[in-house]
Design a protein around this motif. Structure first.
Motif, PDB file in Angstrom:
ATOM      1  N   PRO A 168       0.814  -1.226   0.000  1.00 51.84           N
ATOM      2  CA  PRO A 168       0.000   0.000   0.000  1.00 51.84           C
ATOM      3  C   PRO A 168       0.847   1.275   0.000  1.00 51.84           C
ATOM      4  CG  PRO A 168      -0.856  -1.577   1.586  1.00 51.84           C
ATOM      5  CD  PRO A 168       0.431  -2.138   1.069  1.00 51.84           C
ATOM      6  N   ARG A 169       1.955   1.276   0.686  1.00 54.20           N
ATOM      7  CA  ARG A 169       2.816   2.460   0.725  1.00 54.20           C
ATOM      8  C   ARG A 169       3.365   2.761  -0.675  1.00 54.20           C
ATOM      9  NH1 ARG A 169       7.480   2.676   4.987  1.00 54.20           N
ATOM     10  NH2 ARG A 169       5.961   3.823   6.185  1.00 54.20           N
ATOM     11  N   THR A 170       3.836   1.752  -1.374  1.00 53.13           N
ATOM     12  CA  THR A 170       4.354   1.941  -2.729  1.00 53.13           C
ATOM     13  C   THR A 170       3.245   2.395  -3.665  1.00 53.13           C
ATOM     14  OG1 THR A 170       5.951   0.175  -2.312  1.00 53.13           O
ATOM     15  CG2 THR A 170       5.620   0.831  -4.604  1.00 53.13           C
ATOM     16  N   PHE A 171       2.057   1.858  -3.487  1.00 52.69           N
ATOM     17  CA  PHE A 171       0.914   2.244  -4.310  1.00 52.69           C
ATOM     18  C   PHE A 171       0.610   3.729  -4.144  1.00 52.69           C
ATOM     19  CE2 PHE A 171      -3.684   2.192  -5.329  1.00 52.69           C
ATOM     20  CZ  PHE A 171      -3.578   1.684  -6.611  1.00 52.69           C
ATOM     21  N   ILE A 172       0.668   4.258  -2.947  1.00 49.96           N
ATOM     22  CA  ILE A 172       0.440   5.688  -2.688  1.00 49.96           C
ATOM     23  C   ILE A 172       1.545   6.514  -3.344  1.00 49.96           C
ATOM     24  CG2 ILE A 172       0.425   7.448  -0.871  1.00 49.96           C
ATOM     25  CD1 ILE A 172      -1.015   5.359   0.891  1.00 49.96           C
ATOM     26  N   TYR A 173       2.799   6.087  -3.237  1.00 50.73           N
ATOM     27  CA  TYR A 173       3.910   6.806  -3.864  1.00 50.73           C
ATOM     28  C   TYR A 173       3.753   6.852  -5.383  1.00 50.73           C
ATOM     29  CZ  TYR A 173       6.479   6.852   0.546  1.00 50.73           C
ATOM     30  OH  TYR A 173       6.874   7.056   1.831  1.00 50.73           O
ATOM     31  N   LEU A 174       3.302   5.752  -5.970  1.00 53.92           N
ATOM     32  CA  LEU A 174       3.111   5.732  -7.422  1.00 53.92           C
ATOM     33  C   LEU A 174       2.012   6.707  -7.854  1.00 53.92           C
ATOM     34  CD1 LEU A 174       3.482   1.924  -8.194  1.00 53.92           C
ATOM     35  CD2 LEU A 174       5.084   3.757  -8.749  1.00 53.92           C
ATOM     36  N   TRP A 175       0.919   6.788  -7.099  1.00 51.98           N
ATOM     37  CA  TRP A 175      -0.129   7.760  -7.417  1.00 51.98           C
ATOM     38  C   TRP A 175       0.385   9.184  -7.252  1.00 51.98           C
ATOM     39  CZ3 TRP A 175      -4.131   7.511 -10.276  1.00 51.98           C
ATOM     40  CH2 TRP A 175      -4.815   6.315 -10.456  1.00 51.98           C
ATOM     41  N   PHE A 176       1.180   9.398  -6.230  1.00 50.28           N
ATOM     42  CA  PHE A 176       1.768  10.721  -6.013  1.00 50.28           C
ATOM     43  C   PHE A 176       2.674  11.100  -7.184  1.00 50.28           C
ATOM     44  CE2 PHE A 176       5.332  13.293  -4.413  1.00 50.28           C
ATOM     45  CZ  PHE A 176       4.625  14.417  -4.029  1.00 50.28           C
ATOM     46  N   MET A 177       3.495  10.165  -7.641  1.00 49.63           N
ATOM     47  CA  MET A 177       4.388  10.432  -8.779  1.00 49.63           C
ATOM     48  C   MET A 177       3.579  10.685 -10.056  1.00 49.63           C
ATOM     49  SD  MET A 177       7.377  10.531  -7.622  1.00 49.63           S
ATOM     50  CE  MET A 177       8.419  10.413  -9.036  1.00 49.63           C
ATOM     51  N   LEU A 178       2.500   9.957 -10.260  1.00 45.53           N
ATOM     52  CA  LEU A 178       1.649  10.171 -11.428  1.00 45.53           C
ATOM     53  C   LEU A 178       1.018  11.563 -11.372  1.00 45.53           C
ATOM     54  CD1 LEU A 178       0.465   8.921 -14.000  1.00 45.53           C
ATOM     55  CD2 LEU A 178      -1.474   8.169 -12.607  1.00 45.53           C
ATOM     56  N   GLY A 179       0.569  11.981 -10.196  1.00 44.62           N
ATOM     57  CA  GLY A 179       0.006  13.325 -10.039  1.00 44.62           C
ATOM     58  C   GLY A 179       1.044  14.398 -10.289  1.00 44.62           C
ATOM     59  N   LEU A 180       2.254  14.179  -9.790  1.00 47.03           N
ATOM     60  CA  LEU A 180       3.347  15.128  -9.999  1.00 47.03           C
ATOM     61  C   LEU A 180       3.695  15.238 -11.481  1.00 47.03           C
ATOM     62  CD1 LEU A 180       5.170  16.898  -8.251  1.00 47.03           C
ATOM     63  CD2 LEU A 180       6.811  15.029  -8.217  1.00 47.03           C
ATOM     64  N   LEU A 181       3.715  14.119 -12.171  1.00 51.60           N
ATOM     65  CA  LEU A 181       3.978  14.123 -13.613  1.00 51.60           C
ATOM     66  C   LEU A 181       2.876  14.878 -14.358  1.00 51.60           C
ATOM     67  CD1 LEU A 181       5.668  13.089 -16.027  1.00 51.60           C
ATOM     68  CD2 LEU A 181       4.172  11.092 -16.047  1.00 51.60           C
ATOM     69  N   GLY A 182       1.631  14.662 -13.962  1.00 44.55           N
ATOM     70  CA  GLY A 182       0.516  15.364 -14.590  1.00 44.55           C
ATOM     71  C   GLY A 182       0.589  16.866 -14.376  1.00 44.55           C
ATOM     72  N   MET A 183       0.882  17.292 -13.144  1.00 43.49           N
ATOM     73  CA  MET A 183       0.987  18.725 -12.844  1.00 43.49           C
ATOM     74  C   MET A 183       2.144  19.368 -13.609  1.00 43.49           C
ATOM     75  SD  MET A 183      -1.471  19.673 -10.992  1.00 43.49           S
ATOM     76  CE  MET A 183      -0.895  21.257 -10.477  1.00 43.49           C
ATOM     77  N   SER A 184       3.295  18.699 -13.653  1.00 42.01           N
ATOM     78  CA  SER A 184       4.430  19.281 -14.375  1.00 42.01           C
ATOM     79  C   SER A 184       4.160  19.330 -15.879  1.00 42.01           C
ATOM     80  CB  SER A 184       5.723  18.513 -14.071  1.00 42.01           C
ATOM     81  OG  SER A 184       5.605  17.168 -14.476  1.00 42.01           O
ATOM     82  N   SER A 185       3.400  18.380 -16.389  1.00 40.56           N
ATOM     83  CA  SER A 185       3.028  18.422 -17.811  1.00 40.56           C
ATOM     84  C   SER A 185       2.117  19.610 -18.107  1.00 40.56           C
ATOM     85  CB  SER A 185       2.323  17.132 -18.220  1.00 40.56           C
ATOM     86  OG  SER A 185       3.181  16.036 -18.078  1.00 40.56           O
TER      87      SER A 185
END
Length: 188
Positions: free
Chosen positions: A32-49
Motif C-alpha cells: 500500500p505504501r508503494t501504491f500511494i507513492y506511485l499515485w503521487f508520482m503520477l500526479g506530480l507528472l501530470g501537474m508538471s506536464s
C-alpha cells in the motif's frame, strides 16, 4: 449403523479451508505504501506536464553586432549606433522586436533599444559600402540599435568597429516543445 470415521481435522478448520478455496485471491504485487507513492508520482507528472504546456519561453535569434556610424544623426547626436546582422529568415520577426541583448567581449552584456529595422535583406557588398565593415560575409537582416555609453569617460567614437554578439527576442514557444522526443509533437 456405523458412524463415519472421525476426521483428525476440526470441523471449523475444514470449513474455513473450503471457503478459502472458493475465493479468488489476487497476488499482492505492490504494498500500500508503494501504491500511494506511485499515485503521487503520477500526479506530480501530470501537474508538471500542465505547467510545461502553459508556460511559454522566449525564442531568440542570434547575430553579430558591430558599432558603426549611421547616417541619421537625429536619433543619436554622434551618429554612432550598433548594427546587428541576423540570418535572412529573421526579417519577418525583427520588426516585432523592441530591444537587443548585446555582448561585447571586453565590455560585458547590455540591452539596447532598437531604433530601426531594414525592410529588406541586404547583401554583404551593400553592408560593406554602407557601414565600412568586412566581418559580414552573407546576406543579412539588419537591426539598428541605440548605443548606450559604455564608459562615461570615453566618447562613443572610441567604440567604432567593436564586434560582439547580438540576440533579439523574435517570439515564444511552449516549454513542453523543448523536451526531447515528445517536444516535436508540440511545436507550433
Amino acid at each position: 449403523m456405523t458412524n463415519p470415521p472421525r476426521s483428525i481435522f476440526r470441523e471449523d478448520a475444514v470449513r474455513r479451508y473450503l471457503e478459502g478455496r472458493e475465493k479468488s485471491i489476487l497476488p499482492r504485487l505492490v504494498s500500500p505504501r508503494t501504491f500511494i507513492y506511485l499515485w503521487f508520482m503520477l500526479g506530480l507528472l501530470g501537474m508538471s506536464s500542465i505547467i510545461a504546456w502553459l508556460t511559454k519561453v522566449p525564442v531568440y535569434a542570434s547575430g553579430t553586432a558591430v558599432v558603426v556610424r549611421w547616417k541619421d544623426k537625429k536619433v543619436t547626436p554622434e551618429g554612432i549606433v550598433v548594427a546587428a546582422f541576423f540570418e535572412p529568415q529573421q526579417i519577418a520577426n525583427l520588426p516585432k522586436t523592441k530591444k537587443l541583448f548585446l555582448n561585447f567581449a571586453d565590455r560585458g552584456a547590455r540591452t539596447a533599444a532598437i531604433i530601426a529595422v531594414e525592410p529588406e535583406i541586404v547583401s554583404p557588398d551593400t553592408i560593406q559600402k554602407r557601414f565600412a565593415i568586412a566581418q559580414i560575409t552573407g546576406p543579412s537582416a539588419i537591426a539598428i540599435a541605440q548605443l548606450e555609453p559604455i564608459d562615461k569617460n570615453l566618447p562613443a567614437a572610441a567604440y567604432l568597429g567593436s564586434v560582439g554578439d547580438a540576440q533579439a527576442e523574435v517570439g515564444s514557444q511552449r516549454l513542453i516543445s523543448l523536451l526531447p522526443l515528445i517536444g516535436q509533437f508540440f511545436e507550433q
